[in-house]
Design an enzyme around this catalytic site. Structure first.
Site, PDB file in Angstrom:
ATOM      1  N   LYS A  11       0.861  -1.182   0.000  1.00  0.00           N
ATOM      2  CA  LYS A  11       0.000   0.000   0.000  1.00  0.00           C
ATOM      3  C   LYS A  11       0.899   1.233   0.000  1.00  0.00           C
ATOM      4  O   LYS A  11       1.786   1.347   0.845  1.00  0.00           O
ATOM      5  CB  LYS A  11      -0.892   0.021   1.240  1.00  0.00           C
ATOM      6  CG  LYS A  11      -1.685   1.310   1.433  1.00  0.00           C
ATOM      7  CD  LYS A  11      -2.188   1.463   2.859  1.00  0.00           C
ATOM      8  CE  LYS A  11      -1.066   1.660   3.833  1.00  0.00           C
ATOM      9  NZ  LYS A  11      -0.462   3.032   3.775  1.00  0.00           N
ATOM     10  N   ASP A 137      -5.099   1.249   8.514  1.00  0.00           N
ATOM     11  CA  ASP A 137      -4.844   0.904   7.118  1.00  0.00           C
ATOM     12  C   ASP A 137      -5.588  -0.338   6.636  1.00  0.00           C
ATOM     13  O   ASP A 137      -5.614  -0.602   5.432  1.00  0.00           O
ATOM     14  CB  ASP A 137      -3.337   0.683   6.890  1.00  0.00           C
ATOM     15  CG  ASP A 137      -2.558   1.984   6.856  1.00  0.00           C
ATOM     16  OD1 ASP A 137      -3.169   3.029   6.565  1.00  0.00           O
ATOM     17  OD2 ASP A 137      -1.349   1.957   7.120  1.00  0.00           O
TER      18      ASP A 137
END
Length: 288
Positions: A11, A137
């Site tokens: 990510k 996240d």
């Protein structure tokens, strides 16, 4: 026994604006998140109990007990869906951890999806309290591979217009940057939000848009780890790199380039010049 195999992508926060701070201490963020084509390898096999084995070049230091985010995700899904079965999980760790690229969160998000399929239960949505409780996240990582705008404390997600084809060179110097220390070093906690991403941008237009945004954690991270400054400068020194910045709270930095061929060329140059840095060329993933 049934086995499911899948990959958990890195990510990358291409932008990260800090727009406020709640009374409970959580910071409010506004970030464009993309997923890169460099991944951890995961598998899940039906088992009467729950266990995790970890291998791979970045396995040292990764726990395999209930403190691992994959195990916490598995147990949360098991509890919410009333599953009595277990699973034998394996993690082949190719992404550095504590590096600002959400590898643990990506692993956990993929674990939720894999086990929902393995156990034949409905997956947990990104806004489920159990998902949010796993970390800021994890919800956005459930959106992979789609680029996503992440706001709030990471719990508010929205689609963005399609991005042009492009690639990244990910670079992590061998330094640790504790997230708490980076946030503590922030001098401003109420900045403006990210500009809306326009429709139909070509590569050059996207690079210009990106250059007008911010990562508010970059300056405090650089003050803690000057190697981050060096990494960004090394990327920016190459004419084929259209923009360079830091992902998340660091220490991984990225260079934006037009395509994978260019990314591989840049990665080779960086690896030769900085033998002890982790360097990876990666496509910016797009939905199928």
């Amino acid at each position: 026994m049934a086995t499911i195999k899948a990959t958990a992508p890195a990510k990358v926060n291409l932008t990260l604006h800090v727009t406020g701070r709640r009374d409970d201490g959580y910071h409010l963020l506004d970030s464009l998140v993309v997923f890169a084509g460099v991944c951890d390898q995961l598998s899940a096999t039906s088992s009467p109990d729950m266990r995790l084995s970890v291998t791979g070049p970045f396995s040292p230091g990764v726990p395999n007990d209930d403190s691992n985010l994959m195990m916490r995700a598995a147990i949360a899904l098991q509890r919410v869906r009333g599953v009595e079965l277990g699973a034998a999980l394996t993690l082949e760790k190719h992404l550095p951890h504590a590096a600002g690229i959400g590898s643990g969160s990506s692993d956990a998000a993929l674990t939720l999806a894999m086990l929902a399929e393995l156990w034949g239960v409905p997956p947990l949505p990104a806004d489920a309290p159990e998902v949010v409780a796993l970390g800021a996240d994890v919800p956005v990582c459930l959106q992979a591979p789609a680029p996503t705008r992440m706001t709030g404390i990471g719990d508010r997600l929205s689609d963005v217009p399609p991005l042009p084809d492009c690639a990244l060179v990910l670079v992590r110097p061998p330094v640790d940057v504790p997230t708490a220390a980076v946030f503590q070093a922030l001098t401003s906690r109420d900045g403006s939000g990210m500009d809306a991403l326009p429709q139909g941008l070509d590569y050059d237009g996207f690079a210009r848009w990106l250059a007008a945004q911010r990562n508010d954690l970059q300056a405090p991270a650089e003050s803690i780890a000057p190697a981050i400054t060096q990494a960004i400068a090394a990327l920016r020194a190459l004419p084929v790199v259209s923009y360079a910045g830091m992902s998340g709270s660091g220490a991984t930095c990225y260079g934006l380039v037009k395509d994978m061929a260019t990314a591989r060329q840049v990665a080779r140059r960086m690896q030769i010049a900085h033998m002890n840095w982790w360097v990876a060329p990666a496509a910016v993933l797009q939905p199928a």
